[in-house]
Design an enzyme around this catalytic site. Structure first.
Site, PDB file in Angstrom:
ATOM      1  N   ALA A  62     -22.923  -0.539  22.419  1.00 40.36           N
ATOM      2  CA  ALA A  62     -23.095   0.808  22.959  1.00 40.36           C
ATOM      3  C   ALA A  62     -23.269   0.788  24.477  1.00 40.36           C
ATOM      4  O   ALA A  62     -23.023   1.779  25.152  1.00 40.36           O
ATOM      5  CB  ALA A  62     -24.303   1.481  22.296  1.00 40.36           C
ATOM      6  N   ARG A  63     -23.688  -0.354  24.999  1.00 42.59           N
ATOM      7  CA  ARG A  63     -23.871  -0.453  26.453  1.00 42.59           C
ATOM      8  C   ARG A  63     -22.566  -0.743  27.176  1.00 42.59           C
ATOM      9  O   ARG A  63     -22.543  -0.788  28.393  1.00 42.59           O
ATOM     10  CB  ARG A  63     -24.846  -1.598  26.766  1.00 42.59           C
ATOM     11  CG  ARG A  63     -26.292  -1.240  26.645  1.00 42.59           C
ATOM     12  CD  ARG A  63     -27.125  -1.982  27.706  1.00 42.59           C
ATOM     13  NE  ARG A  63     -26.897  -3.406  27.749  1.00 42.59           N
ATOM     14  CZ  ARG A  63     -27.484  -4.288  26.959  1.00 42.59           C
ATOM     15  NH1 ARG A  63     -28.338  -3.879  26.046  1.00 42.59           N
ATOM     16  NH2 ARG A  63     -27.232  -5.562  27.087  1.00 42.59           N
ATOM     17  N   GLY A 106     -35.070 -15.767  27.665  1.00 45.13           N
ATOM     18  CA  GLY A 106     -35.714 -15.689  26.381  1.00 45.13           C
ATOM     19  C   GLY A 106     -35.220 -14.485  25.599  1.00 45.13           C
ATOM     20  O   GLY A 106     -34.347 -13.741  26.047  1.00 45.13           O
ATOM     21  N   HIS A 113     -25.837  -3.618  21.563  1.00 46.06           N
ATOM     22  CA  HIS A 113     -25.159  -4.276  22.682  1.00 46.06           C
ATOM     23  C   HIS A 113     -23.820  -3.601  22.980  1.00 46.06           C
ATOM     24  O   HIS A 113     -23.471  -3.367  24.126  1.00 46.06           O
ATOM     25  CB  HIS A 113     -24.938  -5.764  22.381  1.00 46.06           C
ATOM     26  CG  HIS A 113     -26.112  -6.625  22.720  1.00 46.06           C
ATOM     27  ND1 HIS A 113     -26.045  -7.677  23.578  1.00 46.06           N
ATOM     28  CD2 HIS A 113     -27.400  -6.562  22.328  1.00 46.06           C
ATOM     29  CE1 HIS A 113     -27.231  -8.246  23.703  1.00 46.06           C
ATOM     30  NE2 HIS A 113     -28.073  -7.593  22.940  1.00 46.06           N
ATOM     31  N   LYS A 149     -31.305 -10.654  29.608  1.00 46.12           N
ATOM     32  CA  LYS A 149     -30.270 -11.558  30.119  1.00 46.12           C
ATOM     33  C   LYS A 149     -28.861 -10.992  29.945  1.00 46.12           C
ATOM     34  O   LYS A 149     -28.007 -11.176  30.813  1.00 46.12           O
ATOM     35  CB  LYS A 149     -30.393 -12.952  29.479  1.00 46.12           C
ATOM     36  CG  LYS A 149     -30.285 -12.966  27.970  1.00 46.12           C
ATOM     37  CD  LYS A 149     -30.685 -14.339  27.414  1.00 46.12           C
ATOM     38  CE  LYS A 149     -30.557 -14.371  25.888  1.00 46.12           C
ATOM     39  NZ  LYS A 149     -31.297 -13.302  25.174  1.00 46.12           N
TER      40      LYS A 149
END
Lengths: 170, 170, 170
Positions: free
Chosen positions: A49-50, A7, A47, A12
């Protein structure tokens, strides 16, 4: 090939990144987001940056099948996410959606290395009043079924944790 | 008795048909859809096209308890789906919903042969702004709880694949 | 510590109460609901009617961290539910949401006795058109991930039945 469903804000993407990082890098990240507005730009930035090196990021908001096929043979590939790609394809009035979905499924089936596909599970709510949203929900459900049928593993991520739907726990 | 829950386009109908087809036919298909509009007519046609003989189709948009009780004793029965029946019952202002739900639960409890019930899991989204949608979500959730309590098996279908909630995998 | 997630009318509250009642009482029920309207008042009344002594009910629509910390050391505590608390916090414009979430996570981590947290899983639907609903969905998802990471058990309730996401079945 692993299909990671979850979700909104289920963790995820992070879970899928962890799956890929179990393999030796460099890893290829295929990003399907298109920055339509500030909210989306902020999500994309968060996202990215990860993912420092050894992640290599490829943007593929439209030709996802091609993005999965290209690149060094056997390189681990993460696609994040299918639902954004599907949205882009549905909003492109010139697109032949059925043909693009077929091409995507074929590209996934033919992947030479580890392939992890992330997608939003969007079908567990009330029927949307918006007809486009209903059609999107149908197309996403059909796509998930086709990919799940050929995947080695299917995982449903809940609160950052994997529930194994098909295959073995890693 | 098996309760098959799933999201939109999750493959729950196809999975449920597969469960019934493990038994010797002929099988009875109890269809609850009412063709209100073209979109619904298309969905009904698509579902019917998947069911040649030895499927016998019975339409029961309203008196579902009766449709479950009638027919040859011991014949495998598939009901698809409970949420459409619930919608029809809620839209029928003359209906006594609580009494109809009680009758349905009793009919399921008394089934002499294999009975597979398909229903949409609709409770995993944001609270709907529409009051009728909220009430529908509540009624569907209560109905699922009652049926799950008496079912031998409960399955959540995700991307065409079964997650066992209660009972054993088949 | 157990995190109980579930959809609307999934039976998650009743399941969580059952978990607490396995321990010797008295048990503390921390209620986060705020009676904004008649619909909410009816739901609160229905939930309360299910909990006679030895349940002790504490209302904590806002300072949930404090409500978890107070009370006899080691007493079993049920919080129902996190999503209502999050709604209250998001609607309070004077609130520092990030600080409150941190305080809540710390209070949960420091609980001396059995602690069961109930929350709505709201992320499995179509992206809501309403921006506040999207933000709520994001905040709820992040909160669930943080609590799931420190919980001993995480359970997803479907039709009144537990699916174990983390830890062992009880």
């Amino acid at each position: 090939m692993t299909l990671v469903l979850g979700g909104a804000r289920s963790g995820k993407s992070r879970y899928a990144e962890g799956l890929i990082e179990l393999r030796p890098g460099p890893w290829r990240y295929v990003a399907t987001a298109q920055a339509w507005d500030d909210e989306m730009r902020a999500r994309i930035a968060e996202h990215r940056a990860r993912r420092p090196a050894p992640w290599e990021t490829v943007d593929a908001p439209r030709d996802l099948a091609q993005a999965i096929r290209q690149g060094p043979r056997g390189q681990p590939v993460l696609v994040d996410c299918l639902t954004l790609w599907l949205t882009n394809a549905m909003l492109d009035e010139a697109a032949d959606l059925a043909a693009e979905v077929d091409a995507l499924v074929e590209a996934c089936r033919g992947a030479a290395g580890p392939l992890v596909l992330v997608s939003n599970e969007v079908g567990f709510g009330i029927v949307p009043e918006n007809a486009l949203a209903r059609r999107f929900r149908d197309e996403a459900g059909r796509l998930h079924q086709r990919l799940a049928a050929i995947a080695d593993r299917v995982v449903l991520v809940v609160a950052g944790l994997p529930m194994i739907v098909k295959g073995d726990a890693e």
